[in-house]
Design a protein around this motif. Structure first.
Motif: not given
Ligand SMILES: [Fe+2]
Length: 270
Positions: A50-52, A80-82, A111-113, A182-184, A219-221
């Motif tokens: 995840s999140d690369l 997600g967020d690769m 993901g969100n990105h 699911y990403h989150d 957290n990222n948010n």
């Molecule tokens: Fe993310």
């Protein structure tokens, strides 16, 4: 005496920061035990990345590919967020897919990105095509082995408001055991009621700054000490594995190494 003490404090702070910011790949192994898992899938292995965030790990992503190979997986999944908006060169993702293609079936959700940076996302979708990565955004597949079947589903990243309000899940009755990508991870609480046996998520980056004996802080948010930021959790008969991810965004990892997750599915309930 004071000089010696000052020197010792300086050395201690340098070591604390040096070890904290040092990063390498850490492989985390989990066994997920669930009576609902069909017998044919006992011992099935899932590598979960995840999140690369486009992070480069060795020439042509060789370090990351070696880490995946060492887990000897049946499938590889990406949550997600690769990619992200900070990198125009996303060849690390391409190199990763190229190094895994043909060896393992691959499944991904956005993901969100991916959502926020459509130009890079378009390139990523081309790589999916080129290297046979199954895009599971609002899609599912049935995995078959030894005469047994399980389901793997995916949802694209969306504002958590919709996760709370939208009526999920789809009809999961076709299989006794179902996995959701699911990403989150932070919205595991509502997702746990959807009926999936296993939920694989990232996004939290393990809280980015992990203080020894306390855990993840940010957290990222931007929220502090958020729930579900690292490890395995169980609610409502659903198991979440929250992946700390591999790359960075906003702030470098601290006592928080890039994580490759290796999961073995088991039919018993030990
Ligand atoms: Fe993310």
């Amino acid at each position: 005496m004071m000089k010696k003490l000052g020197f010792l404090i300086l050395i201690s702070i340098t070591l604390f920061l040096g070890i904290g910011f040092y990063n390498c790949i850490e492989i985390t192994n989990y066994s997920v035990h669930d009576k609902a898992l069909p017998k044919g899938f006992d011992g099935y292995r899932v590598v979960f990345l995840s999140d690369l965030h486009c992070k480069v790990l060795g020439e042509n992503e060789s370090k990351l590919i070696r880490a995946v190979d060492s887990c000897d997986p049946d499938i590889v999944v990406f949550t997600g967020d690769m990619i992200d908006g900070d990198h125009t060169d996303i060849s690390s993702v391409r190199n990763l897919f190229a190094g895994l293609a043909g060896k393992y079936p691959m499944f991904a959700v956005s993901g969100n990105h991916e959502k926020d940076y459509p130009l890079n996302y378009r390139k990523l979708l081309e790589y999916y095509e080129e290297y046979g990565v199954n895009n599971l955004d609002n899609e599912s597949r049935m995995l078959s082995l030894n005469g047994s079947h399980i389901g793997i589903y995916g949802l694209p990243y969306q504002n958590s408001y919709y996760i709370y309000k939208t009526s999920y899940p789809p009809d999961l009755s076709a299989n006794d055991f179902n996995i959701l990508l699911y990403h989150d991870a932070t919205v595991f609480s509502p997702i746990s009621s959807y009926g999936y046996n296993l939920v694989l998520s990232g996004h939290t980056h393990g809280g980015i700054v992990r203080i020894p004996f306390i855990g993840g802080m940010i957290n990222n948010n931007g929220s502090l000490f958020s729930e579900y930021d690292n490890g395995m959790y169980q609610i409502n008969g659903s198991t979440l594995i929250s992946n700390r991810g591999i790359g960075d965004s906003y702030f470098p990892r601290f006592y928080n190494r890039s994580e490759v997750v290796c999961i073995t599915l088991r039919t018993d309930t030990e």
